[in-house]
Design an enzyme around this catalytic site. Structure first.
Site, PDB file in Angstrom:
ATOM      1  CG  ASP A 100      19.359  19.619   4.733  1.00 14.35           C
ATOM      2  OD1 ASP A 100      19.554  19.829   5.935  1.00 14.35           O
ATOM      3  OD2 ASP A 100      19.759  20.394   3.833  1.00 14.35           O
ATOM      4  CG  HIS A 299      20.785  16.641   9.281  1.00 17.00           C
ATOM      5  ND1 HIS A 299      19.538  17.226   9.415  1.00 17.00           N
ATOM      6  CD2 HIS A 299      21.273  17.073   8.087  1.00 17.00           C
ATOM      7  CE1 HIS A 299      19.305  17.987   8.359  1.00 17.00           C
ATOM      8  NE2 HIS A 299      20.333  17.909   7.539  1.00 17.00           N
TER       9      HIS A 299
END
Length: 320
Positions: A100, A299
């Site tokens: 991320d 994610h």
């Protein structure tokens, strides 16, 4: 639990979770996470013969939390990575791994400090090169000016995003983690008006997918209850500073061996639909790239698919 150390990066102290002995593998988390997001990787990486070290990025957990927005510019983040690497392995370059927001941090650390980082791995967010314009301009053209909500626009103003998240941190984390995980049905991350807030229309599932246990959520809730969300959100408020800082490096490539792992259901892996093949996009910029896309993964790459990620990561680490 790993061994926790406090490292002074030059006025800012960072907490680092350390396990094992051997060449340094420095792991960098994203938003809204913690060293704990690497809990499945620390042991296997250490067992493979490495020093596995997972930091709390400034603003998070046990690390210092400066107040000013500018304290979270990418220049400071990269300086933090360099300082931790020097402190933990002063006699040679380290390997750096990020997820991320940690992915841009490690890509840029490898770009700017090739003498400190001999290889780089990033999960979720591909490397698209030194930007030609600030990211705020891009998302405002694609989303905000079209009347569509984009989470990074909601994060720009100091105060409202913090208030929404801190009103009920458990609900905030559950909705955000679920909204872009591989278990969430299509449409769980809602397409909504630009005037909406982050949590409007988002789902708090019951039960939560098994990859994040009640004890895991409790740990994250405890960390953010103590630290608040201002520091983590300040990272999103530095796109213009980051753009200016990176311009001198526009003609440089990431020449080190590199690994990318993305998820087929992760919007960040395709840069929110901007690229069809992120691995092909990266090859001219990162010539020694090895890339993998995990089918059905969302994610939270290394938390959703720890066994697959560990297999790919440890194999790559042994080869580089």
């Amino acid at each position: 639990m790993p061994d926790f150390r406090m490292i002074d990066t030059g006025g800012t102290k960072l907490r680092v979770a350390v396990e094992g002995q051997g060449p340094l593998v420095l792991m960098v988390h994203g938003f809204p996470e913690s060293w704990y997001s690497w809990r499945h990787q620390l042991g296997p990486v250490a067992a493979a013969g490495f020093t596995a070290a997972a930091i709390d990025v400034r603003g998070y957990g046990g690390s210092d939390k400066p107040h000013a927005v500018a304290d979270y510019a990418m220049a400071h983040m990269v300086a933090d990575m360099a300082a931790v690497a020097r402190a933990l392995q002063p006699d040679g370059p380290a390997i750096i791994v990020g997820h991320d927001w940690g992915a841009p941090m490690v890509w840029n650390s490898a770009l700017i400090h090739p003498e400190l980082f001999r290889a780089v791995a990033a999960f979720s967010v591909p490397y698209s090169g030194v930007p030609t314009r600030p990211f705020t301009e891009i998302f405002r053209a694609v989303f905000t000016s079209q009347g569509r909500f984009f989470y990074q626009e909601w994060f720009q103003a100091e105060g409202p995003a913090e208030a929404e998240a801190e009103r009920d941190i458990r609900t905030f984390l559950r909705k955000l983690y679920y909204g872009i995980c591989g278990d969430a049905p299509v449409g769980t991350w809602p397409d909504k008006p630009a005037t909406a807030t982050l949590l409007e229309g988002m789902v708090d599932p019951d039960p939560f997918p098994a990859w994040l246990t009640p004890a895991d959520i409790d740990y994250y809730v405890g960390e953010f209850t103590a630290s608040g969300l201002r520091g983590p959100l300040n990272r999103y408020r530095n796109h213009e500073r980051d753009f200016e800082w990176l311009q001198p490096y526009r003609d440089r490539r990431i020449e080190q061996p590199a690994l990318f792992i993305g998820g087929s259901k992760d919007p960040a892996t395709t840069l929110f639909g901007a690229v069809a093949d992120p691995i092909a996009m990266m090859r001219p910029l990162v010539p020694q790239l090895e890339g993998h896309i995990l089918d059905g993964c969302g994610h939270w790459t290394q938390q959703e698919r720890p066994a697959e990620v560990n297999r790919l990561l440890v194999d790559w680490l042994r080869r580089v």
